[in-house]
Design a protein around this motif. Sequence first.
Motif, PDB file in Angstrom:
ATOM      1  N   TYR A   1      34.706 118.000  19.345  1.00 59.40           N
ATOM      2  CA  TYR A   1      35.681 117.756  20.121  1.00 59.40           C
ATOM      3  C   TYR A   1      37.016 118.078  19.589  1.00 59.40           C
ATOM      4  CZ  TYR A   1      32.340 116.231  23.686  1.00 59.40           C
ATOM      5  OH  TYR A   1      31.418 116.212  24.526  1.00 59.40           O
ATOM      6  N   GLU A   2      37.973 118.308  20.436  1.00 57.67           N
ATOM      7  CA  GLU A   2      39.155 118.631  19.755  1.00 57.67           C
ATOM      8  C   GLU A   2      40.098 117.393  19.141  1.00 57.67           C
ATOM      9  OE1 GLU A   2      42.308 120.078  22.565  1.00 57.67           O
ATOM     10  OE2 GLU A   2      41.948 118.387  24.137  1.00 57.67           O
ATOM     11  N   THR A   3      39.434 116.197  19.369  1.00 52.98           N
ATOM     12  CA  THR A   3      40.133 114.938  18.824  1.00 52.98           C
ATOM     13  C   THR A   3      39.329 114.559  17.760  1.00 52.98           C
ATOM     14  OG1 THR A   3      38.698 113.622  20.640  1.00 52.98           O
ATOM     15  CG2 THR A   3      41.078 113.968  20.833  1.00 52.98           C
ATOM     16  N   ASP A   4      38.091 115.146  17.293  1.00 53.31           N
ATOM     17  CA  ASP A   4      37.421 114.711  16.092  1.00 53.31           C
ATOM     18  C   ASP A   4      38.078 115.384  14.840  1.00 53.31           C
ATOM     19  OD1 ASP A   4      35.246 113.658  17.069  1.00 53.31           O
ATOM     20  OD2 ASP A   4      34.353 115.638  17.391  1.00 53.31           O
ATOM     21  N   SER A   5      37.814 114.946  13.469  1.00 56.08           N
ATOM     22  CA  SER A   5      38.557 115.114  12.439  1.00 56.08           C
ATOM     23  C   SER A   5      38.095 116.492  11.928  1.00 56.08           C
ATOM     24  CB  SER A   5      38.513 114.013  11.496  1.00 56.08           C
ATOM     25  OG  SER A   5      37.239 113.793  11.105  1.00 56.08           O
ATOM     26  N   PRO A   6      38.959 116.990  11.064  1.00 54.87           N
ATOM     27  CA  PRO A   6      38.370 118.271  10.340  1.00 54.87           C
ATOM     28  C   PRO A   6      37.234 117.761   9.555  1.00 54.87           C
ATOM     29  CG  PRO A   6      40.616 118.460  10.444  1.00 54.87           C
ATOM     30  CD  PRO A   6      40.239 117.053  11.174  1.00 54.87           C
TER      31      PRO A   6
ATOM     32  N   LEU B   1      35.234 121.562  22.148  1.00 50.87           N
ATOM     33  CA  LEU B   1      35.688 121.038  23.759  1.00 50.87           C
ATOM     34  C   LEU B   1      36.531 120.243  23.701  1.00 50.87           C
ATOM     35  CD1 LEU B   1      31.905 120.275  24.748  1.00 50.87           C
ATOM     36  CD2 LEU B   1      32.989 122.652  24.351  1.00 50.87           C
ATOM     37  N   GLY B   2      37.374 120.061  24.873  1.00 51.75           N
ATOM     38  CA  GLY B   2      38.339 119.256  25.058  1.00 51.75           C
ATOM     39  C   GLY B   2      37.757 117.746  25.686  1.00 51.75           C
ATOM     40  N   VAL B   3      38.369 117.113  26.062  1.00 50.62           N
ATOM     41  CA  VAL B   3      37.674 115.737  26.558  1.00 50.62           C
ATOM     42  C   VAL B   3      36.932 115.946  27.792  1.00 50.62           C
ATOM     43  CG1 VAL B   3      39.297 113.933  25.416  1.00 50.62           C
ATOM     44  CG2 VAL B   3      40.192 114.979  27.539  1.00 50.62           C
ATOM     45  N   ASP B   4      37.509 116.738  28.762  1.00 49.36           N
ATOM     46  CA  ASP B   4      36.824 117.083  29.886  1.00 49.36           C
ATOM     47  C   ASP B   4      35.480 118.008  29.632  1.00 49.36           C
ATOM     48  OD1 ASP B   4      37.994 119.328  29.130  1.00 49.36           O
ATOM     49  OD2 ASP B   4      38.985 119.542  31.092  1.00 49.36           O
ATOM     50  N   ASP B   5      34.916 118.184  28.567  1.00 49.07           N
ATOM     51  CA  ASP B   5      34.082 118.875  28.096  1.00 49.07           C
ATOM     52  C   ASP B   5      33.992 120.449  28.289  1.00 49.07           C
ATOM     53  OD1 ASP B   5      32.193 117.431  26.655  1.00 49.07           O
ATOM     54  OD2 ASP B   5      31.240 116.391  28.537  1.00 49.07           O
ATOM     55  N   ARG B   6      35.306 120.714  28.534  1.00 51.31           N
ATOM     56  CA  ARG B   6      35.458 122.458  28.668  1.00 51.31           C
ATOM     57  C   ARG B   6      35.995 123.051  27.401  1.00 51.31           C
ATOM     58  NH1 ARG B   6      35.087 124.273  33.573  1.00 51.31           N
ATOM     59  NH2 ARG B   6      34.953 122.551  35.190  1.00 51.31           N
TER      60      ARG B   6
ATOM     61  N   TYR C   1      31.932 109.888  24.878  1.00 51.68           N
ATOM     62  CA  TYR C   1      31.811 108.626  25.620  1.00 51.68           C
ATOM     63  C   TYR C   1      30.177 108.487  25.842  1.00 51.68           C
ATOM     64  CZ  TYR C   1      30.776 112.724  28.343  1.00 51.68           C
ATOM     65  OH  TYR C   1      30.458 113.949  28.724  1.00 51.68           O
ATOM     66  N   MET C   2      29.994 107.188  26.388  1.00 55.53           N
ATOM     67  CA  MET C   2      28.470 107.114  26.337  1.00 55.53           C
ATOM     68  C   MET C   2      27.825 107.602  27.756  1.00 55.53           C
ATOM     69  SD  MET C   2      28.187 103.474  24.320  1.00 55.53           S
ATOM     70  CE  MET C   2      29.737 102.679  24.924  1.00 55.53           C
ATOM     71  N   ASP C   3      26.629 107.699  27.616  1.00 56.95           N
ATOM     72  CA  ASP C   3      25.961 108.349  28.878  1.00 56.95           C
ATOM     73  C   ASP C   3      25.709 107.182  29.647  1.00 56.95           C
ATOM     74  OD1 ASP C   3      25.950 110.962  28.497  1.00 56.95           O
ATOM     75  OD2 ASP C   3      24.291 111.024  27.185  1.00 56.95           O
ATOM     76  N   ASP C   4      25.310 106.054  29.121  1.00 56.50           N
ATOM     77  CA  ASP C   4      24.842 104.881  29.755  1.00 56.50           C
ATOM     78  C   ASP C   4      25.824 103.633  29.383  1.00 56.50           C
ATOM     79  OD1 ASP C   4      22.606 105.715  31.208  1.00 56.50           O
ATOM     80  OD2 ASP C   4      21.817 105.864  29.340  1.00 56.50           O
TER      81      ASP C   4
END
Lengths: 156, 185
Positions: free
Chosen positions: B123-128, B146-151, A149-152
Motif C-alpha cells: 500500500y502507498e502508506t506502507d514503509s519502504p 495500491l491506494g487506500v481504496d484498493d486501486r 483494514y480487517m475483513d471482519d
Amino acid sequence: MGLRQTFKDEAVSKLPLRPVLTLPPDGTVRQAVALMKQHALGCLFVVDAGGRALGRFTERDLIRQLAADPGVLDKPLSQVMTPPESCIEVGAPVEAVFNEMKDLGRRFICITDENGRMVGLTGQKGLMEYIAENFPRQVKVQMMQSKLYMDDREGA
Amino acid sequence: MAEQKRRLRRAAEACDTDEFRDPLSNYDPAVYDDGLELALCEAQVRDMQITPFATFPATLSIETAIATMSRNDYFALMIVNDEGRLAGIFSERDVLVKVAEQYEQLKDHPVSEVMTPDPVVIYETDSPAKAVNLMAVGGFRHLPVLGVDDRVVGILGPQRMARYIHAHFDDRAPEPPRAAAGPEA
C-alpha cells in the motif's frame, strides 16, 4: 554501524550468491529454459569447453526472442545469446554491486574469484536479501501480507 | 448544580500536576544509525518513484503481452479486471515457468490463464522497509502499489528501490531522540 557504512565496508562475498548455470553454445533455448526453470534463476551463461564465458541468456532475452520468433525454442544458444557483461571480484565492496545495478539497470551480476573464474551470481535479489539481513529489526518485523483494514470486525 | 461543580473541582485537583503522568513517558522512539535507515523506515511508499505504470485487461492475449513486455522493457504487467481492480501480475518468471515451453500452443490464450492471480501488493502508506522485506523474503521483484481504496496507483521494482536507497545514501544521521521529540522544523 549504519547501513551506509556496511555497504562500503563489507565485501561482495557477504552477499547471498546463487549458482552459475552454464550451457555450451550448441545447447538449445529449450534446454536453457528447462535449466533456468529447475533452478528458479533467470540467467545462465554460455561457456566454451574451457569454461570461459562466451555470452549470457536471461529471462529478458527469452521474452525478446519469443516476441521476435515464436519458434525460437529449438535454436542454438549461440544465435540468441547476448555478450557477457563485466564481472565483479569477490573482494570488491557491496557498494560496487549496488552501483552497477542502479546506474546500468543490471539485474544479474556475476562474481569472480581472484583468477577471474566465475564463482557465483548475485544481483537485485541478493542485494535486497542483504539489506534485509543487515537491517533485521526494522525490515524483518514487517508483516508479509497485510491489508489496511480487517475483513471482519474484531470483538463484539 | 453546586454539587456538580464541587465534584468537578475535586476531580481537577485529584489529577493536578504531581499526579499527572505523561502516557508516552516510557515510550522510546526508534533510534536509527543513519539517515538511510530513517528514510527506509519512516517514509512511505508514496514518497518513492512508483510511476509511470500501466495496467492491462485480463483478456489480453499472451502473444500481445509478450510483445508489450519486449517492446517497452516491462518486467511485469499488472492485469486488472473489468472494474479496474488488480486481478493478477504477469511477470518474466511466469513467461519462463508457464509459457516458454508451450508458447506456440498458448500464444492466443488470454493472459489471465497464466498470470499469477492475487499477487502480493504494497500500500502507498506502507514503509519502504516493508517493500524491501517483500522483495527479499518473499522474492517478489515487482510489487503493485495500491491506494487506500484498493486501486492501483503505481508499481515498485528493484530499480526504483535502488534509486531511492541511493538518493538517501548521504542523508545525515538523524538527531538524537530527545531533540527529535520537539516540534518538526
